[in-house]
Design a protein around this motif. Structure first.
Motif, PDB file in Angstrom:
ATOM      1  N   LYS A  30       0.826  -1.211   0.000  1.00 40.26           N
ATOM      2  CA  LYS A  30       0.000   0.000   0.000  1.00 40.26           C
ATOM      3  C   LYS A  30       0.865   1.268   0.000  1.00 40.26           C
ATOM      4  O   LYS A  30       0.703   2.129  -0.848  1.00 40.26           O
ATOM      5  CB  LYS A  30      -0.914   0.052   1.244  1.00 40.26           C
ATOM      6  N   THR A  31       1.780   1.336   0.980  1.00 44.97           N
ATOM      7  CA  THR A  31       2.582   2.553   1.132  1.00 44.97           C
ATOM      8  C   THR A  31       3.420   2.796  -0.123  1.00 44.97           C
ATOM      9  O   THR A  31       3.495   3.923  -0.621  1.00 44.97           O
ATOM     10  CB  THR A  31       3.487   2.417   2.380  1.00 44.97           C
ATOM     11  N   THR A  32       4.024   1.743  -0.625  1.00 47.50           N
ATOM     12  CA  THR A  32       4.854   1.869  -1.824  1.00 47.50           C
ATOM     13  C   THR A  32       4.014   2.338  -3.005  1.00 47.50           C
ATOM     14  O   THR A  32       4.427   3.229  -3.764  1.00 47.50           O
ATOM     15  CB  THR A  32       5.496   0.493  -2.144  1.00 47.50           C
ATOM     16  N   THR A  33       2.836   1.766  -3.145  1.00 44.00           N
ATOM     17  CA  THR A  33       1.971   2.147  -4.266  1.00 44.00           C
ATOM     18  C   THR A  33       1.561   3.618  -4.156  1.00 44.00           C
ATOM     19  O   THR A  33       1.553   4.346  -5.157  1.00 44.00           O
ATOM     20  CB  THR A  33       0.713   1.245  -4.284  1.00 44.00           C
ATOM     21  N   GLY A  62       7.381  -3.614 -10.193  1.00 43.44           N
ATOM     22  CA  GLY A  62       8.725  -3.393  -9.669  1.00 43.44           C
ATOM     23  C   GLY A  62       8.646  -2.417  -8.517  1.00 43.44           C
ATOM     24  O   GLY A  62       7.561  -1.927  -8.183  1.00 43.44           O
ATOM     25  N   GLU A  63       9.794  -2.127  -7.916  1.00 45.88           N
ATOM     26  CA  GLU A  63       9.785  -1.264  -6.723  1.00 45.88           C
ATOM     27  C   GLU A  63       9.948   0.220  -7.029  1.00 45.88           C
ATOM     28  O   GLU A  63       9.713   1.051  -6.172  1.00 45.88           O
ATOM     29  CB  GLU A  63      10.887  -1.708  -5.764  1.00 45.88           C
ATOM     30  N   LYS A  64      10.386   0.538  -8.231  1.00 45.29           N
ATOM     31  CA  LYS A  64      10.659   1.941  -8.546  1.00 45.29           C
ATOM     32  C   LYS A  64       9.354   2.675  -8.896  1.00 45.29           C
ATOM     33  O   LYS A  64       8.356   2.053  -9.246  1.00 45.29           O
ATOM     34  CB  LYS A  64      11.639   2.029  -9.718  1.00 45.29           C
TER      35      LYS A  64
HETATM   36  N1  LIG Z   1       9.207  -6.117  -6.379  1.00 48.54           N
HETATM   37  C1  LIG Z   1       8.205  -5.348  -5.958  1.00 48.54           C
HETATM   38  N2  LIG Z   1       8.150  -4.988  -4.665  1.00 48.54           N
HETATM   39  C2  LIG Z   1       7.130  -4.216  -4.256  1.00 48.54           C
HETATM   40  C3  LIG Z   1       6.105  -3.775  -5.140  1.00 48.54           C
HETATM   41  N3  LIG Z   1       5.230  -3.037  -4.407  1.00 48.54           N
HETATM   42  C4  LIG Z   1       5.677  -3.026  -3.128  1.00 48.54           C
HETATM   43  N4  LIG Z   1       6.831  -3.735  -3.034  1.00 48.54           N
HETATM   44  C5  LIG Z   1       7.629  -4.009  -1.837  1.00 48.54           C
HETATM   45  O1  LIG Z   1       6.810  -4.685  -0.899  1.00 48.54           O
HETATM   46  C6  LIG Z   1       7.225  -4.380   0.426  1.00 48.54           C
HETATM   47  C7  LIG Z   1       6.035  -3.989   1.267  1.00 48.54           C
HETATM   48  O2  LIG Z   1       5.474  -2.806   0.750  1.00 48.54           O
HETATM   49  P1  LIG Z   1       4.721  -1.724   1.647  1.00 48.54           P
HETATM   50  O3  LIG Z   1       4.336  -0.624   0.729  1.00 48.54           O
HETATM   51  O4  LIG Z   1       5.494  -1.386   2.846  1.00 48.54           O
HETATM   52  O5  LIG Z   1       3.440  -2.544   2.099  1.00 48.54           O
HETATM   53  P2  LIG Z   1       2.215  -2.052   2.979  1.00 48.54           P
HETATM   54  O6  LIG Z   1       1.004  -2.705   2.422  1.00 48.54           O
HETATM   55  O7  LIG Z   1       2.175  -0.578   3.076  1.00 48.54           O
HETATM   56  O8  LIG Z   1       2.554  -2.687   4.379  1.00 48.54           O
HETATM   57  P3  LIG Z   1       2.078  -2.206   5.861  1.00 48.54           P
HETATM   58  O9  LIG Z   1       2.532  -0.806   6.022  1.00 48.54           O
HETATM   59  O10 LIG Z   1       2.765  -3.164   6.774  1.00 48.54           O
HETATM   60  O11 LIG Z   1       0.593  -2.341   5.909  1.00 48.54           O
HETATM   61  C8  LIG Z   1       8.289  -3.307   0.275  1.00 48.54           C
HETATM   62  O12 LIG Z   1       9.551  -3.921   0.368  1.00 48.54           O
HETATM   63  C9  LIG Z   1       8.080  -2.761  -1.130  1.00 48.54           C
HETATM   64  O13 LIG Z   1       9.244  -2.242  -1.697  1.00 48.54           O
HETATM   65  C10 LIG Z   1       6.179  -4.182  -6.525  1.00 48.54           C
HETATM   66  O14 LIG Z   1       5.330  -3.890  -7.370  1.00 48.54           O
HETATM   67  N5  LIG Z   1       7.252  -4.965  -6.864  1.00 48.54           N
END
Ligand SMILES: Nc1nc2c(ncn2[C@@H]2O[C@H](COP(=O)(O)OP(=O)(O)OP(=O)(O)O)[C@@H](O)[C@H]2O)c(=O)[nH]1
Length: 530
Positions: free
Chosen positions: A337-340, A505-507
């Motif tokens: 979620k946060t990354t998106t 991806g992560e970027k």
């Molecule tokens: N390879 C890859 N990694 C991703 C992608 N989206 C997110 N990640 C990774 O997934 C991990 C978790 O992502 P978060 O954005 O922290 O997840 P979240 O849902 O916000 O998690 P909480 O804050 O615990 O609820 C991180 O290491 C990100 O870099 C993607 O599309 N591809």
């Protein structure tokens, strides 16, 4: 024209009827000796496509090497407590906590939370006075911003301290969370582990902020590269299945169903494909294993296309120019979620929109820092509060700010887990009520973020969430690290919730608007082009 042929046409692969008609015309018109020319003329079409893709890949790689912009971030930190957050976010030493630490934090959280304001405030009503107390936090923004800027220490290798959110993300250890999943919604079973996601460690996302605007070719390349693992995984399964092929009999269909279920297309869809293929004349006429493979893929793609005929995959924005659009992000911890949100903030900022983020995940301390860091890099504003604060109050502050200061879009992060599912769902409902009370037409989207690498688990999470939350669309993340891209077929056929964005991806530029044709092409490219 079936979806399979539409995909072929979209990517320069001629539909079969056209090929046959053309061939017949050519045979009739051209002398025998020129046949060779016709064949070789057809070949470059595919080559050109691939060459273009390759050159786009190169240009993408070049873009990601661009140095980050010198401009200071435009992060707004509303509370005094948040100062600490920002300070710690820009201090690499403090950030680089070993994963054992994060384990500790994760394990401690539920206990802390029991005594934290979150529990008592969640139980309390979302009264106006409760919420307004937090508005004070927002008014402290100027001082905080100055202090936050003052603490930013550029590193000697020209990479900003901002590189750390990736390390922040390293704190997330899906395995460690599996205990929690028993209490909460099922956490990803085989989520992409930090080591698998290390691709982003040497490529800071700050680079993405300065990336050139995306061209259509870039997004094709993104799909192509992001789905490579799934593509190869599916091809390997299909080849294994075809290697055992003897004849189209009952065993054939049983093996086919097994192969499709393993490829994560879902049980119902596997049965549908198998049943439809039983009556398929093309399958009966297929002479070679390659032809059989083609018929299977064609059927799968056509079924997928038919199921999505009335699907609205677009993101919805407010039609009132005086009100912000609000997207609420929900999903289990670690789904992305946060990354998106960080990626989307970068995209909208680059498009010239005024973007505000709300750190509504006050349950996990790291989540606030992580979002604040994404905001800093994307050069957008963020409303945060102390860990343990009532998330609804953060959202209330953010909505008020977005309205008063005419932001175009507000992206709201939420917790992925609380003490239990009921609390989590109640909390999401409360957040939504706050938004609706302030802006009756919002949120325009409630986006459920799913980790694609968890396959069927993601499907189950979606079913659970959609029972209690009005999810308007899905975001499928981590497709790049997964061989379970076939899940998209199960999602469409079994969930009837539109996928709106995909994480490849992560970027920052690895988040793509969902386009079914590109997805299918990325997933079956080798088989479609054959
Ligand atoms: N390879 C890859 N990694 C991703 C992608 N989206 C997110 N990640 C990774 O997934 C991990 C978790 O992502 P978060 O954005 O922290 O997840 P979240 O849902 O916000 O998690 P909480 O804050 O615990 O609820 C991180 O290491 C990100 O870099 C993607 O599309 N591809």
């Amino acid at each position: 024209m079936g979806f399979f042929d539409r995909v072929k046409k979209a990517f320069g692969v001629k539909p079969k009827e056209e090929e046959t008609k053309e061939q017949a015309t050519q045979n009739a018109e051209e002398p025998q000796g020129e046949e060779q020319t016709t064949e070789s003329a057809a070949t470059p079409e595919t080559d050109t496509n691939e060459a273009a893709t390759e050159s786009a890949a190169e240009s993408t790689a070049e873009t990601t090497l661009a140095e980050p912009a010198a401009a200071e971030p435009d992060v707004v930190e509303p509370s005094t407590e948040t100062n600490e957050t920002v300070e710690s976010a820009v201090e690499p030493q403090a950030e680089e906590a070993p994963s054992a630490d994060s384990d500790e934090k994760e394990n401690e959280q539920p206990e802390e939370a029991e005594q934290s304001p979150l529990t008592s405030q969640s139980a309390a009503t979302d009264s106006q006075s409760d919420l307004e107390a937090n508005t004070e936090t927002v008014s402290a923004e100027e001082t905080t911003t100055q202090e936050a800027e003052a603490t930013v220490q550029p590193t000697t290798d020209t990479k900003p301290a901002a590189a750390e959110p990736v390390e922040e993300s390293v704190e997330i250890e899906p395995e460690a969370k599996s205990d929690e999943s028993e209490q909460t919604l099922e956490a990803p079973a085989d989520a992409v582990t930090p080591s698998e996601t290390s691709i982003a460690e040497d490529t800071t996302d700050e680079e993405d902020v300065t990336a050139a605007p995306e061209t259509p070719q870039d997004s094709i390349t993104e799909y192509d590269q992001g789905l490579a693992k799934s593509r190869h995984g599916f091809a390997a399964r299909l080849n294994k299945f075809l290697a055992n092929f003897r004849s189209v009999d009952e065993d054939f269909f049983e093996d086919l169903e097994e192969m499709l279920i393993e490829a994560d297309v879902g049980f119902e869809t596997a049965m549908e494909i198998s049943n439809q293929l039983r009556d398929e004349v093309k399958l009966q006429n297929a002479k070679t294993k390659k032809q059989i493979g083609q018929v299977i893929v064609e059927k799968m793609v056509d079924i997928y296309g038919e199921a999505g005929e009335n699907e609205d995959n677009s993101l919805h924005f407010t039609t009132n120019p005086n009100e912000p659009t609000i997207f609420l992000f929900v999903g289990v911890n670690g789904a992305g979620k946060t990354t998106t949100i960080g990626k989307l903030a970068t995209k909208y900022h680059n498009e010239g929109k005024k973007v505000l983020l709300a750190a509504g995940d006050t349950f996990r301390a790291g989540a606030i820092e992580q979002l604040a860091e994404w905001a800093r890099r994307a050069q957008v504003d963020v409303v945060t509060s102390k860990p343990g604060t009532d998330p609804a109050s953060v959202v209330f502050d953010a909505v008020k700010k977005a309205k008063a200061e005419q932001y175009d879009i507000l992206l709201v992060d939420t917790a992925g887990r609380l003490q239990n599912n009921v609390n989590l769902m109640n909390e999401l409902a409360k957040i939504k009520r706050i938004i609706v009370r302030e802006l009756p037409d919002a949120p325009q989207e409630v986006l459920l973020v799913l980790d694609a690498s968890t396959g069927q688990n993601a499907l189950n999470q979606a079913k659970q969430f959609s029972k209690t939350t009005d999810v308007t669309g899905l975001i499928l993340t981590k497709l790049d690290g997964s061989s379970k891209g076939g899940i998209i077929i199960a999602i469409r056929n079994e969930l009837h919730l539109p996928v709106k964005l995909v994480g490849l991806g992560e970027k920052a530029q690895d988040l793509q608007i969902f386009e079914a044709e590109k997805y299918v092409y990325g997933l079956f490219k080798d088989l479609i082009e054959d």
